[in-house]
Design a protein around this motif. Structure first.
Motif, PDB file in Angstrom:
ATOM      1  N   THR A 590      24.314  -1.065  27.577  1.00  0.00           N
ATOM      2  CA  THR A 590      23.060  -0.570  27.011  1.00  0.00           C
ATOM      3  C   THR A 590      21.865  -1.056  27.807  1.00  0.00           C
ATOM      4  N   SER A 612      22.615  -8.749  29.670  1.00  0.00           N
ATOM      5  CA  SER A 612      21.906  -7.607  29.092  1.00  0.00           C
ATOM      6  C   SER A 612      20.397  -7.800  29.190  1.00  0.00           C
ATOM      7  N   PRO A 618      20.740  -5.525  19.215  1.00  0.00           N
ATOM      8  CA  PRO A 618      22.088  -5.683  19.785  1.00  0.00           C
ATOM      9  C   PRO A 618      22.181  -5.070  21.182  1.00  0.00           C
ATOM     10  N   GLN A 619      23.110  -5.612  21.981  1.00  0.00           N
ATOM     11  CA  GLN A 619      23.400  -5.104  23.321  1.00  0.00           C
ATOM     12  C   GLN A 619      24.910  -4.926  23.461  1.00  0.00           C
ATOM     13  N   SER A 620      25.324  -3.860  24.186  1.00  0.00           N
ATOM     14  CA  SER A 620      26.751  -3.545  24.271  1.00  0.00           C
ATOM     15  C   SER A 620      27.195  -3.377  25.716  1.00  0.00           C
ATOM     16  N   THR A 622      30.588  -1.657  27.675  1.00  0.00           N
ATOM     17  CA  THR A 622      31.729  -0.776  27.431  1.00  0.00           C
ATOM     18  C   THR A 622      32.545  -0.640  28.708  1.00  0.00           C
ATOM     19  N   VAL A 651      29.891 -11.517  18.537  1.00  0.00           N
ATOM     20  CA  VAL A 651      30.429 -10.317  19.177  1.00  0.00           C
ATOM     21  C   VAL A 651      31.223  -9.494  18.176  1.00  0.00           C
ATOM     22  N   THR A 664      35.418  -0.001  14.530  1.00  0.00           N
ATOM     23  CA  THR A 664      35.457  -1.455  14.645  1.00  0.00           C
ATOM     24  C   THR A 664      36.900  -1.938  14.701  1.00  0.00           C
ATOM     25  N   ARG A 695      34.542  -1.673  23.701  1.00  0.00           N
ATOM     26  CA  ARG A 695      33.115  -1.974  23.600  1.00  0.00           C
ATOM     27  C   ARG A 695      32.916  -3.327  22.912  1.00  0.00           C
ATOM     28  N   THR A 697      29.890  -5.504  21.372  1.00  0.00           N
ATOM     29  CA  THR A 697      28.489  -5.472  20.948  1.00  0.00           C
ATOM     30  C   THR A 697      28.055  -6.892  20.577  1.00  0.00           C
ATOM     31  N   THR A 699      25.286  -9.487  19.165  1.00  0.00           N
ATOM     32  CA  THR A 699      24.106  -9.519  18.295  1.00  0.00           C
ATOM     33  C   THR A 699      23.426 -10.888  18.274  1.00  0.00           C
TER      34      THR A 699
END
Length: 718
Positions: A590, A612, A618-620, A622, A651, A664, A695, A697, A699
């Motif tokens: 992201t 990130s 949040p950042q992801s 992938t 995470v 999820t 992925r 993610t 937070t």
């Protein structure tokens, strides 16, 4: 006489007209409308030995039409069944280096008084300055008027008189009677040209051109020898009695940097004596400019370095209905500044470089096209190549049997020299049929696809529409997307729609560059290994995204191991349970901070890392694993240096099989990273997990306000 035996079933493609002498399906109706019909030697009867099929660079069979041919020695023959009314024969053949000889010709068992001369003089070309090339250009063409008309079903045989000859393909043609002199034209013989070929006719041609300004220069039946090139050719028509009758012998016909244009060249042959490729020599039929509004038609062009090497002003030039054979380099090259040029309905065989090329050097080629051409056996480089240019079209061409260092069609930003104009506007690639095209590139040691899109020296950002393509019997892949210079420039803006792929040796899509393409209504059968090879190079350069536009079938699987190249017919290997499935795979995020890009998290180096955007949770991150796997364990890493203080990252693990719908897998948890224990964290995944797209993610991060991973590893073992 030894009894004739069948050498095998007919191949799918005969280079002039498709001939089904056995139970072989016809190919799609692409290519030129030609005045001859071709029959492969391996589909004839013979007392000789069939060679091939073989795709190995440097082998005799690999350069043959259909990758097969027939070898005959003294007294052995190949007998063809005539497919059409004909009075002329052209034969593609090879003899050993340094040898020459003759073939006896028989019609329905009766030997003709004339023989067909064969020679290695124009073959066995070496281009050591071209990386990856080997001795090549093994075949040649020889022609003969039979002196009688044969009918469909008649038998025409060729017999060795002593020299070993490898017979490839025979073209049968009904040649019309020689045309008469146009009224008001100036004959070259009236200016002293010698139709016997003994005298030097250079000055006579020059005088006739000067006398016929605004009119026609007539080249009567005969053989004419020109010892130096013509220049100052403009506002004139050069016309012969037909390419089987009016023959000019020269290795340099027209050489001029500019012309007022309105040049018409038609209906004769230019046959040279070029035996090697010397790029500094203008050993071409046309070198430079014919000027605006010119045309070249009905020509037989043979034994030159290049057919037409076009620079300067050639606006609205039309090149049509020609045969270009046995050139040591390109058949035709629009070398920059081509505007509105149409190259259509030509036949090209046995080129020593790209058969047809546009190269936007110094100025872009614009609004120009290659349409309805038949190209067979370019033995170095591509059938058709477009190197840069704006609003270019490649339509309804038939390309077969490319050999080394090339594809059937290449759409490329390889510049070779500067200044270069990259691809721009809309590039249309429509209705083409590619048969046995693509080859191993020995410089890369991996295959080149039948149709290649190559961001070699710069990103491709033009709109590239590839529509209604048929790819048959590619020894490797059908569609390749690559940054051939190794710099990882992206390929974007590509749509592939309405394609039919049959019998690929390896994969349908070979993606080796970052970027994206949309595929729609692409159907594949008899796929050799897997549907997709998706391993961008360099490994951390970015992902290549294949968007499913609907209607695709037969190629959904993905090659599972980016550490190996799929080999023709090899099954997709079962993954090593201890192999890191994420290593080297395409990664996206992201956001990224500075040079800390997503690929750093899958490059196998724990000291490099992805970070990130800061203060933007949040950042992801992938990762596309390439295929759906039962992943059971993740290992997350930060650089092991003590400079990285202990921290906890929160995470969530998500997974997807299609890259668009994620669910999820493991809910948000805090994972502790401590340099005292290696700065690693292990995530155990549920036993039901099956995912292709992984992925993560993030937070929260107690050590820095961003997501950070130096390696993301995925394993089948728990």
């Amino acid at each position: 006489m030894t009894a004739l035996t069948s050498a095998g079933a007919a191949v799918a493609l005969a280079a002039g007209t498709l001939v089904a002498l056995g139970s072989v399906p016809a190919q799609a109706a692409a290519g030129a409308t030609l005045p001859f019909t071709s029959v492969e030697a391996e589909s004839a009867t013979t007392t000789g030995t069939r060679i091939g099929p073989d795709h190995t660079q440097g082998s005799l069979a690999s350069e043959a039409s259909g990758r097969q041919a027939v070898r005959i020695t003294a007294g052995q023959r190949v007998e063809f069944t005539v497919p059409r009314t004909a009075n002329a024969l052209n034969l593609a053949y090879s003899v050993p280096d340094g040898q020459s000889g003759t073939l006896n010709v028989y019609v329905n068992g009766t030997r003709l008084s004339r023989t067909l001369a064969v020679t290695s003089k124009y073959s066995y070309v070496d281009t050591g300055w071209i990386a990856g090339s080997r001795t090549h250009h093994f075949y040649d063409n020889a022609r003969l008027l039979l002196g009688q008309t044969v009918q469909p079903g008649d038998k025409v045989a060729v017999e060795s008189t002593g020299t070993q000859v490898t017979v490839d393909v025979a073209d049968f043609e009904q040649v019309a009677a020689a045309a008469g002199q146009p009224a008001g034209s100036v004959s070259v013989t009236s200016k002293g040209a010698d139709p016997s070929g003994q005298g030097d006719s250079t000055q006579a041609f020059r005088d006739a051109i000067a006398a016929a300004q605004g009119g026609t220069v007539w080249i009567p039946p005969g053989d004419y020898r020109i010892t130096s090139s013509l220049s100052g050719v403009q506002n004139v028509t050069l016309q012969g009695a037909g390419s089987w009758y009016s023959v000019v012998h020269t290795s340099r016909f027209i050489d001029q940097s500019s012309s007022a244009g309105n040049v018409r060249i038609r209906d004769f042959a230019v046959i040279g004596e070029v035996t090697e490729r010397v790029d500094s020599n203008p050993d071409n039929f046309v070198n430079g400019s014919l000027g605006p509004g010119s045309s070249v038609s009905g020509m037989w062009i043979q034994h030159l370095k290049v057919g037409l090497w076009l620079t300067g002003n050639n606006d609205n030039l039309v090149v049509e209905n020609n045969r270009i054979l046995d050139t040591t380099a390109d058949g035709l090259n629009l070398n920059g500044n081509a505007r509105g040029v149409r190259v259509r309905n030509n036949f090209l065989r046995n080129q020593g470089d790209d058969a047809l090329a546009m190269w936007s050097l110094y100025a872009p080629d614009t609004n120009s096209s290659f349409d309805n051409n038949t190209i067979t056996q370019p033995n170095l480089a591509n059938g058709i190549a477009v190197y840069g240019g704006t609003d270019i079209a490649v339509r309804n061409n038939l390309v077969s049997d490319t050999n080394a260092l090339g594809s059937g069609i290449a759409i490329s930003n390889q510049k070779f020299l500067d200044p270069f104009s990259p691809l721009a506007g809309t590039i249309t690639v429509d209705g083409n049929t590619l048969v046995r095209t693509g080859a191993i590139n020995p410089n890369w040691n991996h295959p080149m696809g039948a149709l290649r899109v190559d961001s070699y020296d710069s990103a491709i950002s033009a709109t590239v529409n590839i529509t209604n393509t048929t790819v048959t019997d590619s020894p490797y892949s059908a569609f390749e997307f690559v940054s051939g210079g190794g710099q990882g420039y992206p390929v974007r803006g590509v749509t592939v729609s309405g394609a039919t792929v049959r019998n690929t040796g390896t994969v349908v899509v070979q993606a080796e560059a970052q970027g994206a393409a949309t595929f729609r209504d692409v159907t594949a059968t008899q796929v050799g290994t897997a549907g997709v090879y998706n391993c961008p190079y360099p490994a951390n350069s970015g992902a290549f995204t294949l968007t499913d536009g609907g209607g695709n079938s037969g190629w959904s699987s993905t090659w599972s191991d980016c550490s190996t190249w799929p080999q023709p017919g090899q099954s997709n290997p079962q993954p090593d349970p201890n192999r890191n499935l994420a290593k080297g795979r395409p990664a996206t995020a992201t956001g990224s901070q500075d040079v800390y890009t997503p690929g750093k998290a899958v490059d196998g180096d724990a000291n490099s890392y992805w970070e990130s955007a800061n203060n933007a949770f949040p950042q992801s991150l992938t990762v596309d694993l390439g295929s759906t796997y039962a992943v059971r364990r993740l290992v997350l890493k930060l650089p092991p240096s003590s400079a990285w203080g202990a921290r906890t990252e929160t995470v969530t693990v998500l997974g997807s099989t299609d890259g668009s719908s994620f669910s999820t897998v493991v809910g948000a948890q805090g994972y502790r990273f401590d340099p005292a224990t290696g700065n690693t964290a292990t995530v155990t995944l549920p036993a039901s997990t099956n995912l292709r797209h992984l992925r993560l993610t993030v937070t929260g991060n107690t050590g820095w306000p961003a997501g950070q991973f130096s390696e993301v590893e995925a394993y089948l073992t728990s």
